[in-house]
Design a protein around this motif. Structure first.
Motif, PDB file in Angstrom:
ATOM      1  N   SER A 170     -32.222  45.195 -64.042  1.00  0.00           N
ATOM      2  CA  SER A 170     -33.326  44.778 -63.182  1.00  0.00           C
ATOM      3  C   SER A 170     -34.284  43.936 -64.013  1.00  0.00           C
ATOM      4  CB  SER A 170     -34.062  45.982 -62.591  1.00  0.00           C
ATOM      5  OG  SER A 170     -34.745  46.703 -63.605  1.00  0.00           O
ATOM      6  N   GLU A 228     -32.015  31.150 -57.478  1.00  0.00           N
ATOM      7  CA  GLU A 228     -31.245  31.166 -56.237  1.00  0.00           C
ATOM      8  C   GLU A 228     -30.181  30.083 -56.224  1.00  0.00           C
ATOM      9  OE1 GLU A 228     -34.260  30.820 -53.277  1.00  0.00           O
ATOM     10  OE2 GLU A 228     -34.602  32.996 -53.131  1.00  0.00           O
ATOM     11  N   GLY A 269     -30.341  37.176 -54.581  1.00  0.00           N
ATOM     12  CA  GLY A 269     -31.558  37.322 -53.809  1.00  0.00           C
ATOM     13  C   GLY A 269     -32.700  37.786 -54.689  1.00  0.00           C
ATOM     14  N   ILE A 270     -33.917  37.428 -54.319  1.00  0.00           N
ATOM     15  CA  ILE A 270     -35.102  37.744 -55.119  1.00  0.00           C
ATOM     16  C   ILE A 270     -36.156  38.373 -54.215  1.00  0.00           C
ATOM     17  CG2 ILE A 270     -36.945  36.786 -56.562  1.00  0.00           C
ATOM     18  CD1 ILE A 270     -35.042  34.440 -57.166  1.00  0.00           C
ATOM     19  N   THR A 271     -36.773  39.437 -54.703  1.00  0.00           N
ATOM     20  CA  THR A 271     -37.888  40.060 -53.989  1.00  0.00           C
ATOM     21  C   THR A 271     -39.198  39.588 -54.608  1.00  0.00           C
ATOM     22  OG1 THR A 271     -36.574  42.021 -53.469  1.00  0.00           O
ATOM     23  CG2 THR A 271     -38.968  42.234 -53.324  1.00  0.00           C
ATOM     24  N   LEU A 272     -40.121  39.129 -53.763  1.00  0.00           N
ATOM     25  CA  LEU A 272     -41.421  38.658 -54.230  1.00  0.00           C
ATOM     26  C   LEU A 272     -42.452  39.753 -53.974  1.00  0.00           C
ATOM     27  CD1 LEU A 272     -42.959  36.224 -55.402  1.00  0.00           C
ATOM     28  CD2 LEU A 272     -43.385  35.480 -53.049  1.00  0.00           C
ATOM     29  N   LEU A 273     -43.060  40.242 -55.061  1.00  0.00           N
ATOM     30  CA  LEU A 273     -44.029  41.325 -54.970  1.00  0.00           C
ATOM     31  C   LEU A 273     -45.440  40.798 -55.229  1.00  0.00           C
ATOM     32  CD1 LEU A 273     -42.101  43.977 -57.123  1.00  0.00           C
ATOM     33  CD2 LEU A 273     -42.027  43.707 -54.636  1.00  0.00           C
ATOM     34  N   GLN A 304     -48.030  36.882 -58.583  1.00  0.00           N
ATOM     35  CA  GLN A 304     -46.788  37.041 -57.847  1.00  0.00           C
ATOM     36  C   GLN A 304     -45.711  37.497 -58.844  1.00  0.00           C
ATOM     37  OE1 GLN A 304     -46.527  36.700 -54.464  1.00  0.00           O
ATOM     38  NE2 GLN A 304     -48.740  36.401 -54.565  1.00  0.00           N
ATOM     39  N   TYR A 310     -38.746  40.135 -58.565  1.00  0.00           N
ATOM     40  CA  TYR A 310     -37.933  41.306 -58.891  1.00  0.00           C
ATOM     41  C   TYR A 310     -36.485  41.006 -58.506  1.00  0.00           C
ATOM     42  CZ  TYR A 310     -36.080  46.067 -58.812  1.00  0.00           C
ATOM     43  OH  TYR A 310     -35.333  47.183 -59.035  1.00  0.00           O
ATOM     44  N   ILE A 311     -35.580  41.163 -59.473  1.00  0.00           N
ATOM     45  CA  ILE A 311     -34.176  40.779 -59.264  1.00  0.00           C
ATOM     46  C   ILE A 311     -33.253  41.856 -59.844  1.00  0.00           C
ATOM     47  CG2 ILE A 311     -32.508  38.887 -59.507  1.00  0.00           C
ATOM     48  CD1 ILE A 311     -34.955  37.299 -60.724  1.00  0.00           C
TER      49      ILE A 311
END
Length: 299
Positions: free
Chosen positions: A200, A216, A222-226, A238, A241-242
């Protein structure tokens, strides 16, 4: 800063030299004496060698130069320079490392030895910021113009090279070559990232959007933006998280380094991952479990 850069260059050169030496041992000591094949450009060069006796070092060097000239824009300048160096060193060592050969009584030992040395060699070259050119660049070209992701492209290239060799080295040696390729893959993984299969990554950078787009595009994850904020400053941040496989770690680190060298990056081991892109169950079994869950929910 100059001293640090010189140390890094020396370290990378040492890794590339050792990796190239292991590469040459794999080809000249294990693969050729036992009439095995290889994937990618090396496999193509070996097929020509078996048919015409043209030394693989010449074919590999010339073909790599042509491929690099066509696809140089797919490599950053640093990787391109180290790739050119690796290509030259490999070609020279293939001519030098010719006095040894290993022809075992136990047939499987040849592809095992070839896979271990080749995988370790390629892994070290990649750690030194180089590549073996050939298949890597072709895979990126296929991704851009055919829409095929890089792992699938590499597999297709290997199949395209290995399967026709059945008419040259025979069916048994083709199967032994597949054993070699499997061991290579596992060895490359081990050299690059050790034993843990998943990682991670958290990335904090003002250039998060550019980094996310490149990941990408090049990696296909896929990437999560937190949403985050600094506790002391209160500034909004920003966070990317990958979850990735260990083979993808090096590529992502290079992307981040190229876009924002000051980005804050953490990489952690992941014990287990399930869900989209990481589910190990066959699709049929996944569908059955979903149906069962829905039926239980209705009861």
């Amino acid at each position: 800063m100059k001293s640090i850069a010189n140390k890094e260059t020396a370290k990378n050169m040492m890794l590339i030299i050792i990796g190239s030496f292991l590469y040459a041992i794999s080809v000249n000591v294990f693969t050729v004496p036992n009439d095995l094949a290889e994937g990618g450009l090396t496999g193509f060069s070996l097929i020509l060698f078996y048919l015409t006796k043209i030394e693989p070092s010449y074919t590999i060097f010339i073909c790599n130069i042509v491929i690099i000239a066509i696809g140089y824009k797919f490599l950053d300048k640093k990787t391109l320079n180290y790739t050119l160096v690796a290509n030259g060193i490999i070609s020279v060592l293939l001519l030098v490392v010719t006095k040894w050969e290993f022809i075992p009584e136990t047939t499987l030992l040849a592809p095992i030895g070839s896979g271990i040395f080749m995988g370790a060699g390629i892994g070290l070259i990649m750690l030194g910021h180089g590549t073996t050119a050939g298949s890597d660049i072709l895979a990126k070209i296929m991704q851009k113009y055919l829409g095929i992701n890089i792992p699938t492209s590499l597999l297709l290239i290997d199949i395209f090279i290995v399967l026709p060799s059945v008419f040259i080295i025979g069916t048994e040696n083709v199967f032994l070559t597949l054993v070699n390729l499997y061991i290579q893959t596992k060895m490359i993984d081990f050299v690059l990232e050790g034993l843990n299969p998943r990682k991670s990554i958290f990335i904090i950078s003002e250039k998060y959007d550019a980094i996310a787009k490149q990941i990408e595009t090049q990696i296909g994850r896929g990437i999560t933006l937190l949403d985050g904020s600094g506790h002391y400053t209160g500034n909004k941040k920003q966070v990317l998280y990958i979850i990735i496989s260990r083979r993808e770690v090096l590529s992502i680190k290079r992307i981040v380094e190229a876009i924002d060298p000051n980005a804050f990056v953490t990489i952690s081991d992941v014990q287990e991952v399930t869900g989209e892109g990481f589910t190990y169950l066959p699709q049929e079994e996944q569908a059955e479990r979903i149906t069962e869950a829905e039926e239980q929910g209705l009861q």
